[in-house]
Design an enzyme around this catalytic site. Structure first.
Site, PDB file in Angstrom:
ATOM      1  CB  CYS A   1      -0.938   0.008   1.204  1.00  0.00           C
ATOM      2  SG  CYS A   1      -2.086  -1.384   1.215  1.00  0.00           S
TER       3      CYS A   1
ATOM      4  CG  HIS B   1      -5.951   1.956  -0.261  1.00  0.00           C
ATOM      5  ND1 HIS B   1      -4.760   2.580  -0.602  1.00  0.00           N
ATOM      6  CD2 HIS B   1      -5.590   0.775   0.323  1.00  0.00           C
ATOM      7  CE1 HIS B   1      -3.748   1.823  -0.262  1.00  0.00           C
ATOM      8  NE2 HIS B   1      -4.224   0.711   0.303  1.00  0.00           N
TER       9      HIS B   1
ATOM     10  CB  CYS C   1      -0.036   0.309   7.974  1.00  0.00           C
ATOM     11  SG  CYS C   1      -1.775   0.368   7.444  1.00  0.00           S
TER      12      CYS C   1
END
Length: 448
Positions: free
Chosen positions: A110, A402, A432
């Site tokens: 991510c 996202h 994270c």
């Protein structure tokens, strides 16, 4: 404390307390992103390379960047299409970038576009480039689904079969395994646990209630809706879709303001029946791309650009992917600020990636915990609590979306824009990522 002379647009200014000595100042000139949309909707017929192409092309047009000034392109992505394994290069070529300009792809779950940006920062800092496009993309509407391993082994073995009986035997093995495809992994390879399960356990460990998670999700969507209506998302560029019914996609489509009553009625998505993470307080699968133009300050000013912000520093961390998979912000924010000689009160803007509402709130609780900071971070006491009136005021990944490979640039862009609007000086990004990884970035307002 490290000091160096910085300059504003065309004029010298006072030294910055966080600038690095004997290194060039690195600036964010501008950045764009496609609309972030729910996977399976308006971008479902595209490839990821199409979206990254659109972002690069729009950035070049927006900044009026002559290609002779561009040294390199770096893009991040997570779930890769085999046909475009170096998606940065393929997208650059499709966007019309000259083939003499190198481009490469990076990946770190991510935070992949953060890696693209910081890789570019390293090239700029060492004098190996003056101008770089850093971005990222994810298209989860179409992911590589492959035959299972037994079917693949049989298919490869077919070439070695020398007679009909052998071929028939192998053919039977292929047919037998055709109905058991392998989907892209959603669990951690090292632990076998999904991120949702980990998020649920993390929320429980740091006493984050279901109600608090739902309220935070509503906050995210409400703030994003207000920001969109008030024209804050100036980084969004339209994407034209050709076909029988041509249309232009101009805005994010996953922002949905709801009520606590509706959210509280949803069932747990991962830990059943008593978990607290639901489809509404978790980020959703998203398609989208981003791109940022970063330069040395000297080169930007010499060529007539007005930077948006300084990219001052960054830090990567990693910890136990089993018990602390999503705790990176709690580790990286204190370390990054210590490194810069700043305190929590010095930061005006926080942009923390919202994988799950419970994950964000758990990290805030961790930093405000004497026990956690002493036992896990070996600090003298708690670091402190990030103020909610400085956190994700334009919404976050829960609401905006996202796309794994693209979010990092979005965080940096919103940080820079918020600093200008809120008349702040310092912004901190934290996110994270799978594997127990995390990133922190320090951004300073330009001309502050």
């Amino acid at each position: 404390m490290l000091r160096a002379v910085s300059t504003s647009f065309g004029t010298a200014r006072a030294a910055s307390a966080v600038a690095k000595k004997n290194m060039p100042n690195i600036v964010l000139v501008d950045a764009v992103r496609t609309p972030f949309v729910v996977s399976g909707t308006v971008f479902k017929d595209l490839m990821a390379v199409d979206l990254q192409k659109e972002a690069i092309k729009a950035l070049v047009e927006k900044t009026k960047l002559p290609y002779e000034q561009l040294d390199h392109i770096i893009c991040g992505t997570v779930i890769q299409e085999c046909k475009t394994s170096n998606i940065a290069r393929e997208a650059a070529l499709l966007a019309g970038v000259p083939d003499k300009i190198p481009a490469h792809t990076v990946t770190l779950a991510c935070i992949s576009s953060n890696v693209a940006m910081t890789t570019g920062m390293g090239m700029l800092a060492t004098g190996n480039a003056n101008a770089i496009i850093a971005g990222g993309v994810e298209l989860l509407s179409d992911v590589p689904i492959r035959y299972n391993r037994n079917a693949r082994k049989a298919m490869l073995g077919m070439n070695k079969a020398k007679d009909v009986p052998s071929k028939l035997k192998i053919g039977g093995q292929i047919v037998k395994n055709l109905l058991s495809p392998e989907l892209p992994a959603v669990a951690e390879f090292s632990t076998g646990e999904t991120m949702g399960h980990s998020g649920d356990r993390l929320a429980a460990a740091f006493n984050v209630s279901r109600r608090e998670q739902d309220e935070f999700a509503i906050r995210s969507h409400t703030l994003a809706s207000e920001a969109a209506k008030n024209g804050k998302f100036t980084d969004v560029v339209p994407v034209f879709l050709d076909g029988k019914k041509p249309k232009t996609i101009k805005e994010d489509n996953g922002i949905r303001v709801s009520t606590l009553e509706k959210l509280s009625s949803l069932k747990p998505a991962f830990v059943k029946p008593h978990g607290t993470v639901t489809a509404a307080n978790a980020s959703y699968l998203t398609d989208g791309a981003s791109a940022a133009l970063i330069m040395t300050e000297e080169y930007a000013l010499a060529n007539g650009y007005k930077p948006k912000a300084y990219l001052r520093d960054y830090l990567y961390v990693a910890q136990d992917p089993k018990d602390q998979l999503l705790l990176s912000p709690a580790y990286v924010i204190p370390k990054l600020l210590d490194k810069a000689g700043l305190t929590l009160k010095d930061v005006d803007v926080f942009e923390i990636h919202e994988a799950f509402a419970g994950q964000v709130l758990a990290n805030l609780n961790a930093m405000d915990s004497d026990y956690f900071c002493k036992e896990q971070m070996k600090r003298s006491g708690k670091f402190g609590r990030v103020p909610m009136d400085k956190l994700n005021l334009w919404g976050g990944s829960l609401s905006i979306g996202h796309p794994f490979g693209a979010t990092g640039v979005r965080l940096a862009t919103h940080s820079a824009h918020r600093l200008k609007e809120e008349k702040g000086q310092y912004a901190v990004i934290a996110a994270c990522a799978a594997g127990g990884h995390g990133v922190g970035m320090l951004i300073e307002a330009y001309g502050k």
